[in-house]
Design a protein around this motif. Sequence first.
Motif, PDB file in Angstrom:
ATOM      1  N   THR A   1      48.849  39.087  42.967  1.00  0.00           N
ATOM      2  CA  THR A   1      47.814  38.111  42.813  1.00  0.00           C
ATOM      3  C   THR A   1      47.026  38.290  41.452  1.00  0.00           C
ATOM      4  O   THR A   1      46.964  39.338  41.147  1.00  0.00           O
ATOM      5  CB  THR A   1      46.836  37.855  44.042  1.00  0.00           C
ATOM      6  N   ALA A   2      46.343  37.587  41.179  1.00  0.00           N
ATOM      7  CA  ALA A   2      45.373  37.619  39.986  1.00  0.00           C
ATOM      8  C   ALA A   2      44.266  38.573  40.316  1.00  0.00           C
ATOM      9  O   ALA A   2      44.001  39.678  39.253  1.00  0.00           O
ATOM     10  CB  ALA A   2      44.757  36.306  39.686  1.00  0.00           C
ATOM     11  N   ASP A   3      43.645  38.476  41.612  1.00  0.00           N
ATOM     12  CA  ASP A   3      42.864  39.459  42.062  1.00  0.00           C
ATOM     13  C   ASP A   3      43.395  41.253  41.817  1.00  0.00           C
ATOM     14  O   ASP A   3      42.844  41.933  41.247  1.00  0.00           O
ATOM     15  CB  ASP A   3      42.373  39.451  43.388  1.00  0.00           C
ATOM     16  N   HIS A   4      44.669  41.213  42.518  1.00  0.00           N
ATOM     17  CA  HIS A   4      45.043  42.400  42.449  1.00  0.00           C
ATOM     18  C   HIS A   4      45.510  42.829  41.015  1.00  0.00           C
ATOM     19  O   HIS A   4      45.370  44.167  40.534  1.00  0.00           O
ATOM     20  CB  HIS A   4      46.309  42.400  43.076  1.00  0.00           C
ATOM     21  N   LEU A   5      46.083  42.140  40.071  1.00  0.00           N
ATOM     22  CA  LEU A   5      46.291  42.516  38.605  1.00  0.00           C
ATOM     23  C   LEU A   5      44.846  42.852  38.145  1.00  0.00           C
ATOM     24  O   LEU A   5      44.832  43.985  37.325  1.00  0.00           O
ATOM     25  CB  LEU A   5      46.942  41.162  38.058  1.00  0.00           C
ATOM     26  N   SER A   6      43.711  42.208  38.267  1.00  0.00           N
ATOM     27  CA  SER A   6      42.495  42.494  37.642  1.00  0.00           C
ATOM     28  C   SER A   6      42.081  43.908  38.370  1.00  0.00           C
ATOM     29  O   SER A   6      41.658  44.807  37.463  1.00  0.00           O
ATOM     30  CB  SER A   6      41.674  41.259  38.079  1.00  0.00           C
ATOM     31  N   ARG A   7      42.279  44.022  39.341  1.00  0.00           N
ATOM     32  CA  ARG A   7      41.684  45.511  39.856  1.00  0.00           C
ATOM     33  C   ARG A   7      42.741  46.658  39.498  1.00  0.00           C
ATOM     34  O   ARG A   7      41.840  47.559  38.978  1.00  0.00           O
ATOM     35  CB  ARG A   7      41.822  45.309  41.411  1.00  0.00           C
ATOM     36  N   ALA A   8      43.872  46.221  39.464  1.00  0.00           N
ATOM     37  CA  ALA A   8      44.890  47.201  38.704  1.00  0.00           C
ATOM     38  C   ALA A   8      44.479  47.525  37.409  1.00  0.00           C
ATOM     39  O   ALA A   8      44.303  48.821  36.942  1.00  0.00           O
ATOM     40  CB  ALA A   8      46.162  47.050  38.935  1.00  0.00           C
ATOM     41  N   CYS A   9      44.249  46.541  36.526  1.00  0.00           N
ATOM     42  CA  CYS A   9      43.653  46.637  35.136  1.00  0.00           C
ATOM     43  C   CYS A   9      42.490  47.696  35.112  1.00  0.00           C
ATOM     44  O   CYS A   9      42.217  48.222  34.169  1.00  0.00           O
ATOM     45  CB  CYS A   9      43.563  45.440  34.371  1.00  0.00           C
ATOM     46  N   ARG A  10      41.520  47.139  35.841  1.00  0.00           N
ATOM     47  CA  ARG A  10      40.077  47.756  35.930  1.00  0.00           C
ATOM     48  C   ARG A  10      40.382  49.205  36.207  1.00  0.00           C
ATOM     49  O   ARG A  10      39.640  50.185  35.573  1.00  0.00           O
ATOM     50  CB  ARG A  10      39.187  47.039  36.785  1.00  0.00           C
ATOM     51  N   ALA A  11      41.226  49.638  37.136  1.00  0.00           N
ATOM     52  CA  ALA A  11      41.154  50.929  37.440  1.00  0.00           C
ATOM     53  C   ALA A  11      41.954  51.837  36.340  1.00  0.00           C
ATOM     54  O   ALA A  11      41.746  52.880  36.213  1.00  0.00           O
ATOM     55  CB  ALA A  11      41.979  50.974  38.616  1.00  0.00           C
ATOM     56  N   ALA A  12      42.965  51.222  35.796  1.00  0.00           N
ATOM     57  CA  ALA A  12      43.690  51.775  34.729  1.00  0.00           C
ATOM     58  C   ALA A  12      43.005  51.934  33.495  1.00  0.00           C
ATOM     59  O   ALA A  12      43.007  52.862  32.756  1.00  0.00           O
ATOM     60  CB  ALA A  12      45.148  51.082  34.673  1.00  0.00           C
ATOM     61  N   ALA A  13      42.322  50.777  32.958  1.00  0.00           N
ATOM     62  CA  ALA A  13      41.852  50.724  31.565  1.00  0.00           C
ATOM     63  C   ALA A  13      40.577  50.368  31.425  1.00  0.00           C
ATOM     64  O   ALA A  13      40.069  50.332  30.590  1.00  0.00           O
ATOM     65  CB  ALA A  13      42.356  49.450  30.950  1.00  0.00           C
ATOM     66  N   GLY A  14      39.796  50.215  32.653  1.00  0.00           N
ATOM     67  CA  GLY A  14      38.378  49.973  32.690  1.00  0.00           C
ATOM     68  C   GLY A  14      37.886  48.518  32.185  1.00  0.00           C
ATOM     69  O   GLY A  14      36.998  48.109  32.006  1.00  0.00           O
ATOM     70  N   GLN A  15      39.096  47.559  32.135  1.00  0.00           N
ATOM     71  CA  GLN A  15      38.594  46.438  31.996  1.00  0.00           C
ATOM     72  C   GLN A  15      39.356  45.516  32.752  1.00  0.00           C
ATOM     73  O   GLN A  15      40.514  45.536  33.184  1.00  0.00           O
ATOM     74  CB  GLN A  15      39.096  46.089  30.504  1.00  0.00           C
ATOM     75  N   HIS A  16      38.749  44.104  32.875  1.00  0.00           N
ATOM     76  CA  HIS A  16      39.777  43.177  33.666  1.00  0.00           C
ATOM     77  C   HIS A  16      40.884  42.705  32.919  1.00  0.00           C
ATOM     78  O   HIS A  16      40.942  42.699  31.633  1.00  0.00           O
ATOM     79  CB  HIS A  16      38.968  41.898  34.092  1.00  0.00           C
ATOM     80  N   ALA A  17      41.841  42.226  33.479  1.00  0.00           N
ATOM     81  CA  ALA A  17      43.088  41.589  32.997  1.00  0.00           C
ATOM     82  C   ALA A  17      42.963  40.580  31.764  1.00  0.00           C
ATOM     83  O   ALA A  17      43.242  40.503  30.585  1.00  0.00           O
ATOM     84  CB  ALA A  17      43.993  41.092  33.827  1.00  0.00           C
ATOM     85  N   LEU A  18      41.936  39.920  32.130  1.00  0.00           N
ATOM     86  CA  LEU A  18      41.386  38.660  31.002  1.00  0.00           C
ATOM     87  C   LEU A  18      40.856  39.481  29.839  1.00  0.00           C
ATOM     88  O   LEU A  18      41.172  38.737  28.581  1.00  0.00           O
ATOM     89  CB  LEU A  18      40.622  37.624  31.718  1.00  0.00           C
ATOM     90  N   GLU A  19      40.051  40.398  29.988  1.00  0.00           N
ATOM     91  CA  GLU A  19      39.713  41.157  28.715  1.00  0.00           C
ATOM     92  C   GLU A  19      40.620  41.615  28.026  1.00  0.00           C
ATOM     93  O   GLU A  19      40.731  41.629  26.739  1.00  0.00           O
ATOM     94  CB  GLU A  19      38.525  42.197  29.295  1.00  0.00           C
ATOM     95  N   ILE A  20      41.603  42.305  28.709  1.00  0.00           N
ATOM     96  CA  ILE A  20      42.810  42.931  27.936  1.00  0.00           C
ATOM     97  C   ILE A  20      43.639  41.898  27.299  1.00  0.00           C
ATOM     98  O   ILE A  20      44.038  41.991  25.890  1.00  0.00           O
ATOM     99  CB  ILE A  20      43.404  43.866  28.771  1.00  0.00           C
ATOM    100  N   LEU A  21      43.823  40.725  27.959  1.00  0.00           N
ATOM    101  CA  LEU A  21      44.546  39.611  27.083  1.00  0.00           C
ATOM    102  C   LEU A  21      43.836  39.081  25.901  1.00  0.00           C
ATOM    103  O   LEU A  21      44.515  38.917  24.845  1.00  0.00           O
ATOM    104  CB  LEU A  21      44.810  38.630  28.173  1.00  0.00           C
ATOM    105  N   HIS A  22      42.538  39.131  26.297  1.00  0.00           N
ATOM    106  CA  HIS A  22      41.707  38.437  24.785  1.00  0.00           C
ATOM    107  C   HIS A  22      41.850  39.262  23.770  1.00  0.00           C
ATOM    108  O   HIS A  22      41.929  39.060  22.531  1.00  0.00           O
ATOM    109  CB  HIS A  22      40.316  38.309  25.309  1.00  0.00           C
TER     110      HIS A  22
END
Length: 80
Positions: A1-22
Amino acid sequence: TADHLSRACRAAAGQHALEILHERRVREAKRRLAHTGASVGAVAAAVGYPDPAYFSRFFARATGLSPLAYRLAVREGQRP
C-alpha cells in the motif's frame, strides 16, 4: 500500500516516498534543462508533468528559480 511504501522509504532514506519522487523529478528536470535544448514543456512531460505551467511552479518552489532562469544560470556558468 501507499502507507507501507512511505513507511519503508522513511525507514530506509529518512524521507517519505513522495519526497523521494519529487527530488528525483527535480534532479532529472535540472539535468534536461542544463544539457538539452528541449522546451520547458518537453522537459515537463518527460519528468511526468503534462501541464508545463504546473511544472514551472513546482520547479520554482523546489529550486527557487523558474525552469528558464535555471537554464540561463547554468549556461552562464553559475551553479544554482
